[in-house]
Design an enzyme around this catalytic site. Structure first.
Site, PDB file in Angstrom:
ATOM      1  N   ASN A  25       7.881   3.970  14.019  1.00 13.73           N
ATOM      2  CA  ASN A  25       9.052   3.533  13.273  1.00 13.73           C
ATOM      3  C   ASN A  25       8.861   2.057  12.951  1.00 13.73           C
ATOM      4  O   ASN A  25       8.041   1.390  13.565  1.00 13.73           O
ATOM      5  CB  ASN A  25      10.346   3.771  14.066  1.00 13.73           C
ATOM      6  CG  ASN A  25      10.524   2.784  15.201  1.00 13.73           C
ATOM      7  OD1 ASN A  25       9.632   2.601  16.019  1.00 13.73           O
ATOM      8  ND2 ASN A  25      11.683   2.158  15.265  1.00 13.73           N
ATOM      9  N   HIS A  36       4.742  -2.888   6.220  1.00 17.55           N
ATOM     10  CA  HIS A  36       4.381  -2.114   7.398  1.00 17.55           C
ATOM     11  C   HIS A  36       3.462  -2.897   8.329  1.00 17.55           C
ATOM     12  O   HIS A  36       2.612  -3.668   7.875  1.00 17.55           O
ATOM     13  CB  HIS A  36       3.678  -0.808   6.984  1.00 17.55           C
ATOM     14  CG  HIS A  36       4.588   0.139   6.273  1.00 17.55           C
ATOM     15  ND1 HIS A  36       5.345   1.086   6.933  1.00 17.55           N
ATOM     16  CD2 HIS A  36       4.882   0.271   4.960  1.00 17.55           C
ATOM     17  CE1 HIS A  36       6.057   1.768   6.056  1.00 17.55           C
ATOM     18  NE2 HIS A  36       5.793   1.295   4.852  1.00 17.55           N
TER      19      HIS A  36
END
Length: 176
Positions: A25, A36
Site C-alpha cells: 500500500n 510510488h
C-alpha cells in the site's frame, strides 16, 4: 503528512506489460508526492536497476518511464498508512479481489507482489514463499518478491536484486 492518508496514488499501468509490480500500500511519503516507493529508505528503485529491469536507477518522480520498459506499479491496498501493519486482513483480502480484476483487464505477463506476507493474506495462501507461485490470474503468472522497504532487514539490496533478476530472467510461458 496526515492529509496524505486520504490521497489516492494512481497506478502506473497499461495493458500488456511484462511485469506489473504490486506494492503493499502507499506509504505517507508516496501519498504526499503521488510517486510510488517515494520514501528515501525504500530500496525499490535501486533494486529495480541492480536487477537489470532498468538501464539506470530511476527516481520516484520518473515512475512513468517504467511503461517504456514494459513495467508498471500498483498496490494491493489503496489506503495510505505510515506502516503496512496498520492494514487489516479484510483490507488485504478486498485488495486481492480488486487486484485480480485489474490484472484480468491489463493482462501483464507477470504480477510481482513485493511482499510475501501481503501476498499470503491477500490471496489466502499462508504457505506461499518468495518466488514464482502456482496461481494464474487469467494468463498472468504471479511471483512473490521481497518487500523493498528499509524495514525489511532480512534482505539486502544485493540479495533482493538477485531475486528480482530471477523474475526478469524467468520464462514467460506458464509451465505445464
Amino acid at each position: 503528512m496526515e492529509a496524505a492518508r486520504d490521497r489516492v496514488v494512481p497506478d502506473v499501468a497499461a495493458g500488456g506489460l511484462s511485469v506489473l509490480f504490486c506494492g503493499i500500500n502507499p506509504g505517507l511519503m508516496t501519498a504526499a508526492t503521488g510517486h510510488h516507493f517515494a520514501r528515501p529508505g525504500n530500496r525499490f528503485w535501486p533494486v529495480l536497476h541492480l536487477s537489470g529491469f532498468t538501464p539506470r536507477q530511476l527516481r520516484p518522480d520518473e515512475q512513468d518511464e517504467l511503461l517504456s520498459y514494459g513495467l508498471g506499479i500498483t498496490n494491493v491496498v489503496a489506503r495510505a498508512t505510515a506502516r503496512a501493519d496498520e492494514l487489516t486482513a479484510e483490507e488485504y483480502r478486498e485488495g486481492g479481489r480488486i487486484l485480480v480484476g485489474k490484472v484480468e483487464r491489463l493482462a501483464p505477463r507477470w504480477l510481482a507482489v513485493v511482499g510475501v506476507t501481503a501476498y499470503r493474506t491477500a490471496f489466502g495462501e499462508p504457505k506461499a514463499a518468495i518466488g514464482p507461485q502456482e496461481r494464474l490470474i487469467g494468463s498472468t503468472r504471479v511471483w512473490a518478491l521481497p518487500n523493498p522497504s528499509g524495514l525489511n532487514a532480512h534482505w539486502t539490496a544485493a540479495t533482493m536484486a538477485e531475486e528480482y533478476a530471477r523474475l526478469r530472467e524467468a520464462p514467460e510461458a506458464p509451465e505445464a
